[in-house]
Motif scaffolding. Structure first.
Motif: not given
Length: 385
Positions: A53-72
């Motif tokens: 699925v797309p839009l599932s990983s935005f990198g690991k620059s911060s916890i919020l970025v990881r959470l956003a990718g995980g929720f998506s």
């Protein structure tokens, strides 16, 4: 469902296919460490249907970025999986940490069994590493999600006794819990000798003893003690410290690089056996605060290729248990640089034959426990029941 469970989950998926099951894996279309890498949206790998699925990983620059990718990722996976024909079971891991939401939803809507494979424990990890306040709203929300999935799951699989204790403290799940350590990504039939190893020939000069750290250079696996000891041993020409992998701690390794410290990127899975076998001793680190939260899985790859272990970590952790039972390595505490230097000088003074003997015992221990095949089979049994 998961974005980072990696080789263990793929091995179980393939084993379930061999047993006659239809297996669908939902994962990210982007690379976990490098989100610029894109994979096909759908393919079949050794009988396993893989849907990305797309839009599932935005990198690991911060916890919020990881959470956003995980929720998506979780939201999209639910939307796609809920329309699948007959679902008998949903297997989720703890990567991403929001994956239990998918299991709770699919379990409720489709009446499927839920199998919860605990690879690490959050929010415990981010709290232990000082990355979140124990009383924050996000931590309380994660704790609520943990209690919900523990209450719902038909089976909970944890990786060691320390992890079992932590999960049982959240909710008593003793009757539904299985302790099953993971296994190496590669389990070669024979030990690869140095003279037959192209990776060793390319990167290591003749006569040197290689101490290798291979894997994620993350805050749960601190490298400070071993790096400081290595810098003090620059005059010990026989020793070569090789750090293979990536992560937030990679910058510290590269800053320390010198005549006896080499930094290399992650190696492809196809070359992993040769990479691991290039070592004479494997370094495994466990952070003082994360025993039972993060499992030191890299120890199994080292044992599978027949290499002894140098553990840097607290007295109470899974690898320390192994070293206490079998003479396959050494144990140094974090911060004990003098102790690390003494052990490293001892290793430098050892013959290649003596080091190899410890390594053969490590491999024998792995084989006696069933190796990769036995562990994958036991995990598949838990999924099936």
């Amino acid at each position: 469902l998961g974005t980072g469970a990696g080789a263990p989950s793929s091995s179980v998926a393939e084993e379930l296919v061999k047993r006659g099951h239809r297996v669908i894996v939902y994962t990210s279309s982007r690379g976990y460490d490098e989100p610029s890498i894109k994979y096909p949206g759908r393919e079949t790998i050794r009988g396993v249907t893989v849907r990305r699925v797309p839009l599932s990983s935005f990198g690991k620059s911060s916890i919020l970025v990881r959470l956003a990718g995980g929720f998506s990722f979780v939201a999209q996976s639910i939307a796609r999986a809920v329309t699948s024909r007959k679902i008998d079971a949903v297997l989720i891991s703890t990567s991403p940490p929001l994956a239990p939401l998918a299991a709770l939803t699919l379990g409720a809507l489709r009446g499927a069994k839920v199998k919860y494979w605990v690879m690490d424990i959050n929010p415990d990890q981010i709290v232990a590493l000082g990355m979140a306040n124990p009383g924050s709203a996000s931590v309380r929300a994660f704790d609520w999600l943990n209690r919900r999935i523990l209450a719902r799951a038909d089976d909970i699989i944890v990786l060691d006794r320390f992890m079992a204790e932590r999960m049982s403290a959240k909710r008593d799940v003793t009757g539904r819990m299985t302790i099953l350590p993971p296994w190496p990504a590669e389990d070669p039939e024979e030990i690869v000798e140095h003279e037959e190893n192209p990776f060793r020939a390319e990167h290591v000069a003749t006569g040197r003893t290689v101490l290798m750290y291979s894997g994620n250079h993350g805050p749960s696996n601190p490298l400070t003690t071993i790096l400081q000891a290595a810098k003090r041993l620059e005059d010990e020409k026989k020793l070569l410290f090789m750090f293979v992998g990536g992560g937030v701690g990679k910058a510290d390794v590269e800053a320390a690089a010198g005549p006896n410290i080499v930094s290399l990127p992650y190696q492809p899975l196809s070359g992993l056996t040769n990479s691991l076998s290039a070592a004479d001793v494997h370094i495994v680190t466990v952070g003082d605060q994360v025993a039972g939260i993060v499992h030191p899985s890299k120890v199994y790859g080292a044992m599978a290729v027949g290499r002894p272990i140098l553990l840097v970590g607290p007295r109470e952790n899974h690898v320390a248990d192994i070293l206490a039972e079998y003479d396959i390595g050494w144990h140094v505490l974090h911060g004990d640089v003098d102790g690390a230097v003494r052990v490293l000088r001892e290793i430098a003074a050892m013959s290649r034959e003596d080091l190899a003997a410890k390594g053969r015992l490590a491999r024998a221990v792995m084989i006696a426990r069933g190796g990769k095949a036995g562990s994958v089979s036991r995990m598949a049994d838990v999924v099936e029941r």
